[in-house]
Motif scaffolding. Structure first.
Motif, mmCIF file in Angstrom:
data_model
loop_
_atom_site.group_PDB
_atom_site.id
_atom_site.type_symbol
_atom_site.label_atom_id
_atom_site.label_comp_id
_atom_site.label_asym_id
_atom_site.label_seq_id
_atom_site.Cartn_x
_atom_site.Cartn_y
_atom_site.Cartn_z
ATOM 1 N N GLY A 227 0.775 -1.240 0.000
ATOM 2 C CA GLY A 227 0.000 0.000 0.000
ATOM 3 C C GLY A 227 0.801 1.282 0.000
ATOM 4 O O GLY A 227 0.265 2.348 0.303
ATOM 5 N N GLY A 228 2.081 1.207 -0.288
ATOM 6 C CA GLY A 228 2.871 2.429 -0.386
ATOM 7 C C GLY A 228 3.400 2.952 0.930
ATOM 8 O O GLY A 228 3.849 4.091 1.017
ATOM 9 N N GLN A 229 3.358 2.118 1.990
ATOM 10 C CA GLN A 229 3.884 2.559 3.289
ATOM 11 C C GLN A 229 5.360 2.213 3.459
ATOM 12 O O GLN A 229 6.022 2.699 4.375
ATOM 13 C CB GLN A 229 3.061 1.943 4.421
ATOM 14 N N VAL A 230 5.835 1.361 2.577
ATOM 15 C CA VAL A 230 7.234 0.912 2.608
ATOM 16 C C VAL A 230 7.707 0.833 1.163
ATOM 17 O O VAL A 230 6.933 0.451 0.279
ATOM 18 C CB VAL A 230 7.349 -0.489 3.271
ATOM 19 N N LYS A 231 8.955 1.226 0.926
ATOM 20 C CA LYS A 231 9.507 1.026 -0.416
ATOM 21 C C LYS A 231 10.798 0.225 -0.308
ATOM 22 O O LYS A 231 11.280 -0.026 0.799
ATOM 23 C CB LYS A 231 9.740 2.361 -1.133
ATOM 24 N N LEU A 232 11.316 -0.185 -1.432
ATOM 25 C CA LEU A 232 12.560 -0.956 -1.449
ATOM 26 C C LEU A 232 13.748 -0.041 -1.718
ATOM 27 O O LEU A 232 13.636 0.960 -2.418
ATOM 28 C CB LEU A 232 12.496 -2.037 -2.530
ATOM 29 N N GLN A 233 14.886 -0.412 -1.149
ATOM 30 C CA GLN A 233 16.143 0.268 -1.499
ATOM 31 C C GLN A 233 16.340 0.167 -3.010
ATOM 32 O O GLN A 233 15.849 -0.762 -3.662
ATOM 33 C CB GLN A 233 17.316 -0.431 -0.809
ATOM 34 N N TRP A 234 17.143 1.077 -3.571
ATOM 35 C CA TRP A 234 17.148 1.188 -5.034
ATOM 36 C C TRP A 234 17.671 -0.049 -5.751
ATOM 37 O O TRP A 234 17.139 -0.429 -6.795
ATOM 38 C CB TRP A 234 17.876 2.442 -5.487
ATOM 39 N N LYS A 235 18.670 -0.734 -5.217
ATOM 40 C CA LYS A 235 19.160 -1.938 -5.924
ATOM 41 C C LYS A 235 18.125 -3.070 -5.883
ATOM 42 O O LYS A 235 17.804 -3.640 -6.925
ATOM 43 C CB LYS A 235 20.509 -2.386 -5.361
ATOM 44 N N PRO A 236 17.587 -3.404 -4.709
ATOM 45 C CA PRO A 236 16.508 -4.403 -4.703
ATOM 46 C C PRO A 236 15.296 -3.952 -5.518
ATOM 47 O O PRO A 236 14.623 -4.768 -6.146
ATOM 48 C CB PRO A 236 16.168 -4.538 -3.218
ATOM 49 N N ASP A 237 15.010 -2.644 -5.502
ATOM 50 C CA ASP A 237 13.872 -2.123 -6.254
ATOM 51 C C ASP A 237 14.020 -2.409 -7.744
ATOM 52 O O ASP A 237 13.050 -2.751 -8.429
ATOM 53 C CB ASP A 237 13.748 -0.614 -6.012
ATOM 54 N N PHE A 238 15.235 -2.264 -8.243
ATOM 55 C CA PHE A 238 15.511 -2.534 -9.658
ATOM 56 C C PHE A 238 15.087 -3.958 -10.013
ATOM 57 O O PHE A 238 14.322 -4.193 -10.955
ATOM 58 C CB PHE A 238 17.018 -2.370 -9.905
ATOM 59 N N GLY A 239 15.613 -4.932 -9.253
ATOM 60 C CA GLY A 239 15.302 -6.333 -9.532
ATOM 61 C C GLY A 239 13.852 -6.679 -9.277
ATOM 62 O O GLY A 239 13.241 -7.453 -10.022
ATOM 63 N N ALA A 240 13.273 -6.069 -8.237
ATOM 64 C CA ALA A 240 11.876 -6.347 -7.900
ATOM 65 C C ALA A 240 10.936 -5.832 -8.995
ATOM 66 O O ALA A 240 9.931 -6.463 -9.319
ATOM 67 C CB ALA A 240 11.532 -5.701 -6.569
ATOM 68 N N ARG A 241 11.296 -4.694 -9.554
ATOM 69 C CA ARG A 241 10.468 -4.130 -10.629
ATOM 70 C C ARG A 241 10.492 -5.043 -11.850
ATOM 71 O O ARG A 241 9.474 -5.256 -12.505
ATOM 72 C CB ARG A 241 10.999 -2.737 -10.972
ATOM 73 N N TRP A 242 11.673 -5.562 -12.167
ATOM 74 C CA TRP A 242 11.775 -6.499 -13.291
ATOM 75 C C TRP A 242 10.852 -7.700 -13.055
ATOM 76 O O TRP A 242 10.180 -8.168 -13.981
ATOM 77 C CB TRP A 242 13.210 -6.971 -13.450
ATOM 78 N N ALA A 243 10.855 -8.203 -11.818
ATOM 79 C CA ALA A 243 10.011 -9.371 -11.494
ATOM 80 C C ALA A 243 8.529 -9.003 -11.552
ATOM 81 O O ALA A 243 7.713 -9.757 -12.087
ATOM 82 C CB ALA A 243 10.381 -9.910 -10.118
ATOM 83 N N ALA A 244 8.169 -7.850 -10.997
ATOM 84 C CA ALA A 244 6.755 -7.447 -10.925
ATOM 85 C C ALA A 244 6.165 -7.198 -12.302
ATOM 86 O O ALA A 244 5.008 -7.545 -12.571
ATOM 87 C CB ALA A 244 6.614 -6.196 -10.062
ATOM 88 N N LEU A 245 6.948 -6.607 -13.185
ATOM 89 C CA LEU A 245 6.438 -6.234 -14.509
ATOM 90 C C LEU A 245 6.748 -7.269 -15.586
ATOM 91 O O LEU A 245 6.223 -7.191 -16.688
ATOM 92 C CB LEU A 245 7.044 -4.884 -14.931
ATOM 93 N N ASP A 246 7.628 -8.237 -15.256
ATOM 94 C CA ASP A 246 8.112 -9.204 -16.252
ATOM 95 C C ASP A 246 8.799 -8.468 -17.409
ATOM 96 O O ASP A 246 8.439 -8.602 -18.581
ATOM 97 C CB ASP A 246 6.969 -10.074 -16.769
#
Length: 526
Positions: A227-246
């Protein structure tokens, strides 16, 4: 005759090489999502710069190349990391104190110092979108703030809770010991201050999907990761975005290249398939230093477009993406002229040659004709001697040289004439240094003026060039380059210049004689 697709499958142009590499990803099985997804990222901590544009332009070139060799549909997402905390205040924006008071808040929670948008992040996103739209890019804009707050990231964030230890193991290996003590891949947004917190986790509860931590004042909080209360650090965010969006393809600058294994591994930990990558070299400023959004030490998008066409910028981006390049004012004239040289060459080329020509990639195969009957460098020199304040001031000379040309029939040329006057006045004129000729140079220039006074060969640029050559040889210039350099320095106040015969044809024979007379009398030096 070779078909377009067959030629594309063997083309050595780098967008086709990358497209073929991407196609191998789906040799055995088409993508379940029904399309191939290209992504570019934007960090809106500062105003968009040319490097940002270059990423989208180059990705689009690969996307267009892919569409030639495959029937799989494509999408391009431009993803803005606008939920990142503002770590420092950019130097090139107003209201510095206002921004300092909002340090560490997500960029979409920082007030807009320009007073035009909902937040600083919204302002920078708008600047990016406005620019991409002027170029006609086909893209879908994604905001990290929306992505987190609307729940599109929730499934991956919950998975990150479940696999927290695996993610941390990857990250901790890449950190110094001191940083390891406080690092967490989760960054909570403080419920009261709204700031992004860089604090260690006391507990990560995979069952509840929550994290527990102490804030800077020692107070304990428990927040859901969704719900937008927590975000990921930028390096994990990069990989997580790839996984979330394929994501299937993403390019980024060389400064990211050492992190590629981290991004890939985290993507895989979170259940995704790592995308194909392309790493490009960085742009450098006039001093050979990396261009930075926050420093504002490179050319802005709008600055380039003040002095040259958008196509010339795309041409600059196409050239050798894996080689570091100076991105400064002096590259603009060369990019303009080379772009039009390639346009003129295109119609007479084979399919294979056309696919290797930058203009195919700039225009996605729908290549226009060039109407630049006068090179940009020549227009700059004409602006130097004509004293023109706008394009109209150059057209009297242009029409004499090319009687069939008008601003209406030659819009590219008309636009370029305006660019040339602005570029000359802002960058060439302030640096001109005229000198008097040496005795031998004076004798040669007097001879040239005398020959031109009786010239009856019309405005034939090649014939005039031969005449200038003949004068140089007659006066003992063993290296004719020195003769031409003398003409440029004495008549134009610069060490380099155009083919001089072409310059005479454009400026006019009698006008050139008058220019030589002024230079020899010392008027230009005064």
């Amino acid at each position: 005759m070779t078909s377009l697709r067959d030629a594309a499958m063997t083309s050595k142009a780098w967008p086709f090489e990358e497209a073929r590499r991407l196609l191998k990803r789906y040799e055995k099985k088409a993508p379940e999502k029904g399309h191939v997804l290209f992504e570019t990222g934007y960090g809106p901590s500062g105003l968009p710069h040319i490097g940002t544009f270059g990423e989208v332009a180059r990705t689009t070139m690969i996307r267009r190349a892919f569409e030639v060799i495959s029937d799989i549909p494509t999408r391009l997402i431009c993803f803005s990391d606008d939920m990142d905390g503002m770590r420092k205040v950019p130097e090139n924006v107003p209201q510095q104190d206002l921004l300092k008071a909002n340090i560490q808040k997500p960029l979409t929670a920082v007030p807009d110092p320009f007073g035009e948008y909902e937040s600083f992040g919204h302002h920078n996103n708008a600047m990016l979108r406005r620019f991409l739209d002027t170029f006609g890019f086909e893209y879908e804009f994604y905001s990290a703030t929306d992505f987190y707050k609307t729940g599109q990231f929730d499934a991956v964030l919950l998975r990150a809770c479940e696999r927290y230890d695996d993610i941390m193991a990857v990250m901790l290996k890449s950190l110094r010991e001191e940083r390891q003590q406080t690092y967490s891949c989760f960054l909570p947004i403080h419920p009261e201050t709204g700031r992004v917190l860089y604090v260690p986790m006391k507990e990560v509860n995979a069952k509840d999907g929550t994290i527990t931590f102490d804030d800077e004042d020692g107070r304990e909080w428990t927040l859901p990761v969704t719900g937008g209360q927590v975000k990921l650090q930028w390096k994990p965010d990069f990989g997580a975005r790839w996984a979330a969006l394929d994501v299937d393809f993403e390019m980024y600058g060389k400064d990211h290249s050492t992190n590629t294994p981290i991004y890939d591994k985290i993507c895989e930990i979170l259940g995704g398939k790592k995308p194909e990558h392309f790493t490009y070299e960085l742009f450098l400023d006039e001093n050979g230093e990396k261009i930075s959004k926050s420093k504002g030490n490179g050319l802005t998008i709008d600055e380039w477009l003040t002095y040259a066409s958008s196509e010339s910028l795309s041409y600059f981006m196409f050239q050798k993406p894996k080689t570091a390049k100076r991105l400064w004012w002096d590259v603009i004239p060369k990019a303009m002229d080379e772009y039009h040289q390639q346009l003129r060459a295109y119609p007479g080329q084979s399919v294979e040659q056309q696919l290797a020509n930058p203009v195919w990639h700039i225009h996605g195969g729908d290549v226009p004709e060039s109407d630049m009957v006068v090179p940009f460098s020549m227009l700059l020199n004409l602006a130097s001697v004509a004293g023109a304040q706008d394009a109209a001031g150059l057209w009297g000379f242009i029409k004499r040289y090319a009687p069939e040309a008008t601003p209406q029939t030659h819009p590219q040329l008309d636009q370029a004439a305006g660019y040339a006057v602005r570029y000359f006045n802002d960058f060439v004129a302030p640096k001109r240094v005229f000198r008097l000729p040496t005795d031998s140079e004076r004798a040669a220039m007097e001879d040239l003026a005398a020959r031109l006074r009786v010239w009856d060969g019309g405005l034939d640029a090649e014939a005039l060039q031969s005449e200038v050559f003949a004068v140089g040889k007659a006066h003992g210039f063993e290296n004719l380059r020195q003769w031409f350099q003398a003409l440029y320095e004495v008549l134009l106040g610069q060490s380099q210049g155009p083919r001089f015969g072409g310059f005479i044809a454009l400026y006019g024979v009698s006008e050139t004689v008058a220019l030589i007379d002024k230079a020899l009398s010392g008027e230009l030096v005064a």
